[in-house]
Motif scaffolding. Structure first.
Motif, PDB file in Angstrom:
ATOM      1  N   GLN A  26       0.659   4.391  -2.698  1.00  0.00           N
ATOM      2  CA  GLN A  26       0.292   5.739  -2.324  1.00  0.00           C
ATOM      3  C   GLN A  26       1.418   6.726  -2.582  1.00  0.00           C
ATOM      4  O   GLN A  26       1.355   7.862  -2.161  1.00  0.00           O
ATOM      5  CB  GLN A  26      -0.082   5.799  -0.853  1.00  0.00           C
ATOM      6  CG  GLN A  26      -1.229   4.908  -0.484  1.00  0.00           C
ATOM      7  CD  GLN A  26      -2.528   5.379  -1.075  1.00  0.00           C
ATOM      8  OE1 GLN A  26      -2.631   6.505  -1.546  1.00  0.00           O
ATOM      9  NE2 GLN A  26      -3.531   4.528  -1.089  1.00  0.00           N
TER      10      GLN A  26
ATOM     11  N   GLU B 266       9.154   6.555   9.694  1.00  0.00           N
ATOM     12  CA  GLU B 266       7.743   6.943   9.642  1.00  0.00           C
ATOM     13  C   GLU B 266       7.080   6.260  10.822  1.00  0.00           C
ATOM     14  O   GLU B 266       6.960   5.031  10.847  1.00  0.00           O
ATOM     15  CB  GLU B 266       7.085   6.437   8.360  1.00  0.00           C
ATOM     16  CG  GLU B 266       7.411   7.224   7.140  1.00  0.00           C
ATOM     17  CD  GLU B 266       6.578   6.761   5.944  1.00  0.00           C
ATOM     18  OE1 GLU B 266       6.747   7.330   4.881  1.00  0.00           O
ATOM     19  OE2 GLU B 266       5.772   5.821   6.088  1.00  0.00           O
TER      20      GLU B 266
ATOM     21  N   SER C 155       4.339   6.670  -1.346  1.00  0.00           N
ATOM     22  CA  SER C 155       5.337   6.774  -0.296  1.00  0.00           C
ATOM     23  C   SER C 155       6.417   5.761  -0.603  1.00  0.00           C
ATOM     24  O   SER C 155       6.146   4.575  -0.678  1.00  0.00           O
ATOM     25  CB  SER C 155       4.698   6.465   1.048  1.00  0.00           C
ATOM     26  OG  SER C 155       5.677   6.022   1.943  1.00  0.00           O
TER      27      SER C 155
ATOM     28  N   MET D 245       0.824  -1.202   0.000  1.00  0.00           N
ATOM     29  CA  MET D 245       0.000   0.000   0.000  1.00  0.00           C
ATOM     30  C   MET D 245       0.852   1.244   0.000  1.00  0.00           C
ATOM     31  O   MET D 245       0.603   2.202  -0.701  1.00  0.00           O
ATOM     32  CB  MET D 245      -0.895   0.006   1.234  1.00  0.00           C
ATOM     33  CG  MET D 245      -1.721   1.259   1.355  1.00  0.00           C
ATOM     34  SD  MET D 245      -1.898   1.739   3.078  1.00  0.00           S
ATOM     35  CE  MET D 245      -0.392   2.596   3.379  1.00  0.00           C
TER      36      MET D 245
ATOM     37  N   VAL E 295      -8.934  -0.166  11.895  1.00  0.00           N
ATOM     38  CA  VAL E 295      -8.236   0.769  11.028  1.00  0.00           C
ATOM     39  C   VAL E 295      -6.731   0.698  11.260  1.00  0.00           C
ATOM     40  O   VAL E 295      -5.936   0.838  10.337  1.00  0.00           O
ATOM     41  CB  VAL E 295      -8.777   2.205  11.161  1.00  0.00           C
ATOM     42  CG1 VAL E 295      -8.479   2.803  12.496  1.00  0.00           C
ATOM     43  CG2 VAL E 295      -8.192   3.092  10.081  1.00  0.00           C
TER      44      VAL E 295
ATOM     45  N   ARG F  23       0.646  -3.332   7.667  1.00  0.00           N
ATOM     46  CA  ARG F  23       1.181  -3.682   6.356  1.00  0.00           C
ATOM     47  C   ARG F  23       2.374  -2.813   6.006  1.00  0.00           C
ATOM     48  O   ARG F  23       2.327  -1.598   6.148  1.00  0.00           O
ATOM     49  CB  ARG F  23       0.092  -3.540   5.312  1.00  0.00           C
ATOM     50  CG  ARG F  23      -0.822  -4.739   5.337  1.00  0.00           C
ATOM     51  CD  ARG F  23      -1.636  -4.810   4.115  1.00  0.00           C
ATOM     52  NE  ARG F  23      -2.635  -3.739   4.120  1.00  0.00           N
ATOM     53  CZ  ARG F  23      -3.439  -3.531   3.109  1.00  0.00           C
ATOM     54  NH1 ARG F  23      -3.356  -4.259   2.027  1.00  0.00           N
ATOM     55  NH2 ARG F  23      -4.338  -2.584   3.176  1.00  0.00           N
TER      56      ARG F  23
ATOM     57  N   PHE G 276       0.474  10.051  12.937  1.00  0.00           N
ATOM     58  CA  PHE G 276       1.611   9.795  12.060  1.00  0.00           C
ATOM     59  C   PHE G 276       2.682  10.843  12.295  1.00  0.00           C
ATOM     60  O   PHE G 276       2.389  12.041  12.342  1.00  0.00           O
ATOM     61  CB  PHE G 276       1.106   9.854  10.620  1.00  0.00           C
ATOM     62  CG  PHE G 276       2.172   9.674   9.591  1.00  0.00           C
ATOM     63  CD1 PHE G 276       2.688   8.423   9.326  1.00  0.00           C
ATOM     64  CD2 PHE G 276       2.640  10.758   8.862  1.00  0.00           C
ATOM     65  CE1 PHE G 276       3.662   8.250   8.359  1.00  0.00           C
ATOM     66  CE2 PHE G 276       3.612  10.586   7.896  1.00  0.00           C
ATOM     67  CZ  PHE G 276       4.126   9.329   7.640  1.00  0.00           C
TER      68      PHE G 276
ATOM     69  N   LEU H 219      -4.492  -1.829   9.317  1.00  0.00           N
ATOM     70  CA  LEU H 219      -4.066  -1.414   7.986  1.00  0.00           C
ATOM     71  C   LEU H 219      -2.600  -1.061   7.985  1.00  0.00           C
ATOM     72  O   LEU H 219      -1.892  -1.267   7.010  1.00  0.00           O
ATOM     73  CB  LEU H 219      -4.831  -0.153   7.585  1.00  0.00           C
ATOM     74  CG  LEU H 219      -6.192  -0.325   6.991  1.00  0.00           C
ATOM     75  CD1 LEU H 219      -6.790   1.044   6.773  1.00  0.00           C
ATOM     76  CD2 LEU H 219      -6.051  -1.074   5.685  1.00  0.00           C
ATOM     77  N   TYR H 220      -2.166  -0.506   9.100  1.00  0.00           N
ATOM     78  CA  TYR H 220      -0.825   0.040   9.120  1.00  0.00           C
ATOM     79  C   TYR H 220       0.208  -0.959   9.580  1.00  0.00           C
ATOM     80  O   TYR H 220       1.376  -0.678   9.653  1.00  0.00           O
ATOM     81  CB  TYR H 220      -0.829   1.351   9.908  1.00  0.00           C
ATOM     82  CG  TYR H 220      -1.712   2.306   9.170  1.00  0.00           C
ATOM     83  CD1 TYR H 220      -1.239   2.909   8.018  1.00  0.00           C
ATOM     84  CD2 TYR H 220      -3.025   2.503   9.524  1.00  0.00           C
ATOM     85  CE1 TYR H 220      -2.068   3.700   7.256  1.00  0.00           C
ATOM     86  CE2 TYR H 220      -3.851   3.307   8.767  1.00  0.00           C
ATOM     87  CZ  TYR H 220      -3.364   3.902   7.635  1.00  0.00           C
ATOM     88  OH  TYR H 220      -4.175   4.678   6.864  1.00  0.00           O
TER      89      TYR H 220
ATOM     90  N   TRP I 296       4.037   5.327  13.121  1.00  0.00           N
ATOM     91  CA  TRP I 296       2.584   5.215  13.227  1.00  0.00           C
ATOM     92  C   TRP I 296       2.229   4.921  14.674  1.00  0.00           C
ATOM     93  O   TRP I 296       2.496   3.837  15.166  1.00  0.00           O
ATOM     94  CB  TRP I 296       2.055   4.093  12.320  1.00  0.00           C
ATOM     95  CG  TRP I 296       2.043   4.470  10.893  1.00  0.00           C
ATOM     96  CD1 TRP I 296       2.990   4.183   9.959  1.00  0.00           C
ATOM     97  CD2 TRP I 296       1.034   5.227  10.224  1.00  0.00           C
ATOM     98  NE1 TRP I 296       2.627   4.718   8.753  1.00  0.00           N
ATOM     99  CE2 TRP I 296       1.446   5.355   8.873  1.00  0.00           C
ATOM    100  CE3 TRP I 296      -0.170   5.806  10.627  1.00  0.00           C
ATOM    101  CZ2 TRP I 296       0.696   6.039   7.942  1.00  0.00           C
ATOM    102  CZ3 TRP I 296      -0.932   6.492   9.698  1.00  0.00           C
ATOM    103  CH2 TRP I 296      -0.502   6.608   8.368  1.00  0.00           C
TER     104      TRP I 296
END
Lengths: 212, 549
Positions: free
Chosen positions: A5, A70, A7, A1, A83, A89, A55, A86-87, A72
């Motif tokens: 996106q 990065e 990134s 992902m 939700v 991943r 973030f 998702l992160y 999270w």
């Protein structure tokens, strides 16, 4: 992902510092946001529970090399788990945070580890167990040895911190960053690129919702 | 007790004994002699109650009416509730001083309690005290509701002396307000609806229903953990900074019209896939908003939803970093989630909210934010905000907007002004403006007093049976004038020494000032829907290709 996106994955541009994705996991009010806030902004305040995910980015200088984290920061509350998964991943590193004054948060961190293991093959993600709130050591329910023992049994990095007193906070992130770089060097860029592709794609990495 | 109309004129009969319900806040010692007041028969009586309460706003011993023999059915319920819960309540009361033990003096002396419980009587939220200690009390509430339900009726409100108990059933949730403020039952109901909307916004109505259908005695606190503070904040704002909920309108940041228009245009230019709504706000106040045509087409965003978002992004939880969270807009669609990107813009007190339909669009939204940020820098918008006010603490929901001194009407202390003559009205969002609360309204009690007075006047103006257009009210420590016309709704608070003629002069001055400033105070010409950019932004080719909610 992450790639989709726009990134860049960890090994996108040769000149840029590598970008690594780190997730903070753990039950509610163990201090995940406080750790992030202390590390990124060198600030501490009593904050409300995180809503969803927050973030941050931070460039870590490690002697000659530098890398970009990065970060999270996920909400500990159950309602946001769907939700936050998702992160998972594309994550390169995870901090499993617990509160040393709350045994249940230690157990919860172990559960988070199981969740992580379901998502990633072992060794793919740098995982560090973090016992936070050493400033409240009088109310300690989880000993240093307990934490260390568990971490060793699962081959995790381990540290105890106090976001409030700024004790060992940047050390945690530097240690993770160092480990990320070490693994990257060991694996070599070619393998790493494959790994990055595998990270972003595989159908086996379906988002899991543990809410209900 | 199904009362007609929303003002809920308390209906007599029906649930006979319920009129005599005692509230646990009353002195236990008085209990033998106390019976609740007579059943009120109409709005007139309701107003009378209001004035009584006003005359003795903080009196712990209410005026007692002994009205014949009372049915003690519910009294016993309360008493048993109190005694049963005391053993488990007492250890709690040590922590925080508000144990939630119904016998606890602090807890009883609160002006207004709000409870949320499940149909099965499981406590979910209490504004004061710990919900654990209140399970017996909540059991009584469930008993009251089901007692009336068993007669095929629905309980709406109980009037007991200076207390109002308002009940609101929303799906599997029961919300109860127990108040001795001057708020009308309709106003309390509005507050309960806002509390419910807040819960729905984090969980959605559908998932709440599903959870309870699956497991009737589910402990919803597990899922609401962390949201209690949001509910506290919402309820505090009613007493500490009234306006939004009372008037059903949002408050705008005063801003020169060209700046606001430019910001609106900027928001419309910056799009991302799935973007439905962009909002710029400062401290819970609206700067401007842009709605994406393809997502919210022909559907005006409900002001209550917008207010909910403004409250939400004003929360200290968003003080740092970029946040990404699901949020539901209860009026728009109570069963679906949007995904919200929230960030405080670099070096500005301004908060940007980007609401979209795609749950993986974080990075696209972050890119959109950078566009907005660059655009704002190009506009020099930071300076504009600096001039508007000094936002020393942007995370404070009470970020100062302007001082009442700006009006230049001596004797005027505070006001709420809601324009009703906005052009393009059906598309317009209801707005209001009010100055910062200044001395003497600095302390909590004083703000509560002012809030009470505003609520009282509002209830009179909007009474369904006998609405008034103009009220001149001399209170103990201030004089108030409330006025509703086809063009505006106005509440003013004046110095107690003002004469009637003086008050009219002040109000005239205020109205003139508002007319002069209205372009700055309000969004007079709200941005039309944004359209997909003709000269497209890099990665935003279209905004109509995502699945609905």
């Amino acid at each position: 992902m992450a790639e989709a996106q726009g990134s860049p994955g960890p090994w996108a541009a040769p000149d840029q510092p590598c970008v690594f994705k780190l997730v903070l996991l753990g039950s509610g009010s163990v201090g995940k946001s406080s750790l992030a806030l202390r590390y990124v902004k060198d600030d501490f305040r009593s904050i409300l529970p995180t809503v969803g995910c927050a973030f941050f980015t931070k460039v870590v200088e490690l002697g000659v090399s530098s890398l970009k984290l990065e970060i999270w920061d996920t909400a500990g509350q159950e309602k946001y788990h769907s939700v936050c998964h998702l992160y998972f991943r594309g994550a390169n590193a995870a901090l499993l945070v617990y509160d040393i004054t709350r045994k249940d948060s230690f157990h919860k961190a172990q559960q988070w580890l199981q969740d992580l293991e379901k998502e990633f093959p072992p060794g793919e993600v740098v995982v560090m167990l973090v016992g936070n709130k050493t400033d409240l050591s009088e109310e300690r329910e989880v000993t240093f040895e307990e934490g260390q023992e568990f971490a060793e049994s699962k081959r995790l990095l381990f540290m105890e911190t106090s976001a409030k007193l700024n004790h060992q906070v940047s050390e945690v992130f530097s240690a993770v960053a160092r480990e990320l770089l070490r693994r990257r060097k060991r694996e070599g860029p070619a393998q790493a690129r494959d790994a990055a592709v595998a990270l972003s794609g595989g159908p086996m990495r379906q988002v899991r919702c543990c809410t209900h | 007790m199904e009362a007609g109309g929303d003002t809920a004129a308390p209906a007599p009969g029906g649930a006979g004994g319920l009129e005599d319900t005692r509230f646990p806040g009353e002195e236990t010692d008085d209990s033998e002699g106390v019976h609740a007041g007579p059943p009120h028969l109409g709005d007139g009586d309701l107003e009378e109650t209001g004035s009584k309460a006003k005359d003795q706003p903080h009196s712990p011993s209410p005026l007692l009416h002994s009205e014949g023999p009372s049915s003690t059915r519910t009294c016993q319920l309360w008493d048993s509730a109190a005694s049963e819960s005391s053993p488990m309540g007492s250890p709690e009361s040590g922590s925080g001083g508000q144990g939630g033990d119904p016998n606890d003096e602090d807890w009883r002396s609160q002006r207004k309690h709000v409870f949320v419980l499940s149909e099965a009587g499981k406590p979910i939220y209490s504004r004061y005290g710990s919900v654990e200690a209140l399970s017996a009390t909540m059991g009584v509430m469930t008993a009251l509701v089901s007692f009336v339900q068993s007669a095929g009726d629905a309980i709406r409100a109980i009037y007991a002396e200076d207390h109002k108990l308002v009940f609101l059933q929303q799906g599997p949730l029961l919300l109860v307000a127990v108040s001795r403020t001057t708020q009308s039952a309709a106003q309390l109901r509005g507050e309960l609806l806002a509390v419910h909307a807040q819960i729905v916004s984090t969980l959605t109505r559908a998932s709440v229903a599903r959870i309870f259908a699956h497991k009737q005695n589910y402990d919803l606190r597990r899922l609401l953990a962390g949201s209690e503070r949001t509910l506290d904040r919402l309820l505090d704002s009613v007493e500490q900074d009234p306006g939004a909920l009372l008037l059903g309108a949002v408050r705008c940041v005063p801003l020169a019209r060209p700046t606001r228009d430019a910001l609106g245009a900027l928001l419309r230019r910056c799009t991302a896939p799935g973007l439905a709504l962009s909002v710029l706000a400062v401290g819970g106040r609206l700067v401007t908003a842009a709605q994406e045509r393809n997502v919210l087409a022909e559907c005006r965003l409900d002001p209550a939803d917008l207010q909910l978002l403004l409250d939400w992004v004003g929360a200290p939880a968003f003080a740092a970093g970029e946040a990404w969270a699901p949020v539901c807009l209860p009026r728009f669609n109570p069963d679906g989630f949007f995904y919200a990107y929230v960030a405080r813009l670099d070096a500005m007190p301004v908060c940007l909210l980007l609401l979209g339909t795609q749950r993986e669009a974080f990075h696209a939204m972050a890119a959109c934010r950078r566009l907005v940020e660059d655009g704002m820098r190009a506009l020099g918008a930071m300076r504009a905000f600096g001039e508007t006010a000094s936002f020393s603490n942007a995370s404070s929901p009470n970020a100062p907007a302007y001082s009442v001194q700006a009006v230049g009407a001596p004797g005027l202390r505070h006001f709420l002004y809601k324009p009703l003559d906005i052009p393009d009205h059906h598309r317009q969002l209801p707005q209001f403006t009010s100055p910062e609360l200044e001395a003497p309204y600095c302390r909590e009690e004083e703000r509560q007093r002012l809030s009470d007075l505003y609520h009282r006047l509002h209830a009179r103006l909007h009474s369904t049976s006998r609405p008034l257009r103009l009220i001149y009210h001399v209170a103990e420590k201030e004089t108030l004038l409330a006025w509703v016309t086809s063009k505006f709704e106005l509440y003013t608070c004046l110095s107690p020494l003002v004469t009637k003629a003086g008050a009219i002069l002040v109000v005239t001055k205020l109205l003139r000032w508002v007319r002069k400033e209205e372009d700055r105070l309000f969004i007079r010409y709200p941005p039309k829907y944004s359209t997909p950019p003709a000269t497209s932004m890099d990665q935003a080719p279209h905004n109509g290709l995502f699945p609905g909610l």
